[in-house]
Design a protein around this motif. Structure first.
Motif, PDB file in Angstrom:
ATOM      1  N   TRP A   1     -23.783  55.641  -2.850  1.00  0.00           N
ATOM      2  CA  TRP A   1     -24.414  55.988  -1.922  1.00  0.00           C
ATOM      3  C   TRP A   1     -26.027  55.641  -2.100  1.00  0.00           C
ATOM      4  O   TRP A   1     -26.784  55.946  -1.476  1.00  0.00           O
ATOM      5  N   PHE A   2     -26.288  55.052  -3.089  1.00  0.00           N
ATOM      6  CA  PHE A   2     -27.630  54.583  -3.534  1.00  0.00           C
ATOM      7  C   PHE A   2     -27.743  52.948  -3.335  1.00  0.00           C
ATOM      8  O   PHE A   2     -26.801  52.244  -3.603  1.00  0.00           O
ATOM      9  N   ASP A   3     -28.932  52.589  -3.022  1.00  0.00           N
ATOM     10  CA  ASP A   3     -29.110  51.100  -2.591  1.00  0.00           C
ATOM     11  C   ASP A   3     -29.668  50.392  -3.955  1.00  0.00           C
ATOM     12  O   ASP A   3     -30.712  49.916  -4.043  1.00  0.00           O
ATOM     13  N   TRP A   4     -28.528  50.340  -4.918  1.00  0.00           N
ATOM     14  CA  TRP A   4     -28.904  49.639  -6.197  1.00  0.00           C
ATOM     15  C   TRP A   4     -28.093  48.335  -6.191  1.00  0.00           C
ATOM     16  O   TRP A   4     -27.289  48.130  -5.299  1.00  0.00           O
ATOM     17  N   SER A   5     -28.107  47.674  -7.138  1.00  0.00           N
ATOM     18  CA  SER A   5     -27.406  46.345  -7.139  1.00  0.00           C
ATOM     19  C   SER A   5     -26.082  46.758  -7.467  1.00  0.00           C
ATOM     20  O   SER A   5     -25.644  47.710  -8.086  1.00  0.00           O
ATOM     21  N   THR A   6     -25.193  45.758  -7.009  1.00  0.00           N
ATOM     22  CA  THR A   6     -23.703  46.035  -7.447  1.00  0.00           C
ATOM     23  C   THR A   6     -23.458  46.410  -8.987  1.00  0.00           C
ATOM     24  O   THR A   6     -22.440  46.878  -9.107  1.00  0.00           O
ATOM     25  N   SER A   7     -23.989  45.667  -9.816  1.00  0.00           N
ATOM     26  CA  SER A   7     -23.718  45.412 -10.974  1.00  0.00           C
ATOM     27  C   SER A   7     -24.162  46.783 -11.641  1.00  0.00           C
ATOM     28  O   SER A   7     -23.200  47.478 -12.374  1.00  0.00           O
ATOM     29  N   LEU A   8     -25.066  47.613 -11.051  1.00  0.00           N
ATOM     30  CA  LEU A   8     -25.664  48.764 -11.597  1.00  0.00           C
ATOM     31  C   LEU A   8     -24.723  49.787 -10.979  1.00  0.00           C
ATOM     32  O   LEU A   8     -24.413  50.837 -11.793  1.00  0.00           O
ATOM     33  N   GLN A   9     -24.266  49.680  -9.782  1.00  0.00           N
ATOM     34  CA  GLN A   9     -23.313  50.614  -9.274  1.00  0.00           C
ATOM     35  C   GLN A   9     -21.913  50.704 -10.005  1.00  0.00           C
ATOM     36  O   GLN A   9     -21.438  51.666 -10.363  1.00  0.00           O
TER      37      GLN A   9
ATOM     38  N   THR B   1     -17.975  42.375  -2.027  1.00  0.00           N
ATOM     39  CA  THR B   1     -16.909  41.649  -0.832  1.00  0.00           C
ATOM     40  C   THR B   1     -17.274  42.459   0.200  1.00  0.00           C
ATOM     41  O   THR B   1     -16.889  42.168   1.225  1.00  0.00           O
ATOM     42  N   ALA B   2     -17.625  43.904   0.070  1.00  0.00           N
ATOM     43  CA  ALA B   2     -17.716  44.755   1.254  1.00  0.00           C
ATOM     44  C   ALA B   2     -18.916  44.437   1.932  1.00  0.00           C
ATOM     45  O   ALA B   2     -19.834  44.268   1.322  1.00  0.00           O
ATOM     46  N   SER B   3     -18.701  44.933   3.348  1.00  0.00           N
ATOM     47  CA  SER B   3     -20.098  44.865   4.183  1.00  0.00           C
ATOM     48  C   SER B   3     -20.787  45.865   3.939  1.00  0.00           C
ATOM     49  O   SER B   3     -20.378  46.920   3.566  1.00  0.00           O
ATOM     50  N   ASN B   4     -22.244  45.631   4.202  1.00  0.00           N
ATOM     51  CA  ASN B   4     -23.124  46.604   4.180  1.00  0.00           C
ATOM     52  C   ASN B   4     -23.374  47.543   5.189  1.00  0.00           C
ATOM     53  O   ASN B   4     -24.049  47.740   6.013  1.00  0.00           O
ATOM     54  N   SER B   5     -22.150  48.386   5.489  1.00  0.00           N
ATOM     55  CA  SER B   5     -21.933  49.294   6.613  1.00  0.00           C
ATOM     56  C   SER B   5     -21.237  50.408   6.074  1.00  0.00           C
ATOM     57  O   SER B   5     -20.631  50.622   4.932  1.00  0.00           O
ATOM     58  N   PHE B   6     -20.951  51.379   6.898  1.00  0.00           N
ATOM     59  CA  PHE B   6     -20.272  52.574   6.566  1.00  0.00           C
ATOM     60  C   PHE B   6     -18.788  52.328   6.703  1.00  0.00           C
ATOM     61  O   PHE B   6     -18.108  52.845   5.604  1.00  0.00           O
ATOM     62  N   LEU B   7     -18.315  51.435   7.319  1.00  0.00           N
ATOM     63  CA  LEU B   7     -17.062  50.946   7.076  1.00  0.00           C
ATOM     64  C   LEU B   7     -16.774  50.357   5.853  1.00  0.00           C
ATOM     65  O   LEU B   7     -15.498  50.515   5.176  1.00  0.00           O
TER      66      LEU B   7
END
Length: 261
Positions: free
Chosen positions: A58-66, A136-142
């Motif tokens: 839910w946070f706009d972090w880098s994927t590696s940090l997430q 690989t996921a799109s930057n959207s709610f889906l």
């Protein structure tokens, strides 16, 4: 509502959550209370762990940090229960010369070189694979829903690995073991309870062709683990069940990443 809270299913789920996580729960452990075996709810516990550990998405972090915080949260929630089994298993299975010595080493609380190497490579591999999966996921709610569903599938399906090994191998140990009380042979009701969340999340995360492919590869992977354990200790114990869950997580993240590519 009272019937639901006192049902054998709810009692079994509470016992499973209290056993396999560090989530504080008040549980009545009396034997006269009707309940399904706690271990049959292990995949359901995986859903709880997965959902609670998706908060970094839910946070706009880098994927590696997430990915790092998702893995850290999961470890904190379980208390490193499965990771500990992986480390003990590698020390014993690789370092021991015979069955008795391997089981003795697994009971030793000291950390060996095989355990240290294994946990480093295991966590690093999971972190890198999960980081790639998040990309690989799109930057959207889906896209967010897809990632949450996929992460739930990882934790649920990985927890089927130890259940299958329990069914295919004999329990072995030296002396008394606290894991012995958690071991139970499954009937049809227990298998249904364990596999329902697996089927639902597999359908939500994968196509039918992908489900079939992952199922075949998982079966082959489990067969290899079974043969290895049969050769090394002629069965399974609590540590090897934890190790199989960790291998299952790596397998499932890799499988989802391949399917998403």
């Amino acid at each position: 509502m009272k019937n639901v809270l006192t049902s054998a299913y709810w009692q079994g789920f509470k016992r499973s959550l209290a056993t396999y996580t560090r989530i504080p729960l008040r549980v009545d452990w009396r034997d006269d209370i009707e309940h399904l075996p706690a271990v049959s709810f292990l995949p359901w516990v995986g859903i709880v762990i997965a959902i609670l550990s998706t908060w970094p998405l839910w946070f706009d972090w880098s994927t590696s940090l997430q990915a790092l915080f998702m893995l850290l949260t999961a470890v904190l929630l379980t208390g490193g229960f499965h990771e500990d089994g992986l480390m003990d298993s590698c020390d014993g299975l690789v370092g021991g010369w015979d069955k008795e010595q391997r089981l003795t080493i697994m009971k030793d609380s000291r950390l060996g070189s095989y355990a240290a190497l294994t946990i480093w490579f295991s966590l690093t591999l999971k972190w890198l694979l999960l980081s790639e999966l998040l990309n690989t996921a799109s930057n959207s709610f889906l896209g967010l829903i897809y990632l949450i569903t996929s992460w739930c599938a990882v934790h649920v399906l990985a927890r089927v690995f130890p259940l299958v090994l329990m069914h295919c191998l004999d329990y072995v140990t030296l002396g008394e073991s606290k894991a012995k009380s958690m071991i139970a042979r499954f009937g049809m009701k227990e298998w249904v309870v364990a596999l329902v969340p697996c089927a639902i999340l597999a359908i939500l995360s994968l196509s039918l062709l992908e489900i079939a492919l992952v199922a075949v590869l998982a079966a082959l992977f489990l067969l290899a683990i079974r043969q290895y354990l049969q050769h090394k200790i002629q069965g399974f114990n609590g540590d090897t069940l934890g190790a199989s869950e960790q291998l299952g997580e790596i397998f499932m993240i890799a499988a989802l990443l391949v399917c998403a590519s």
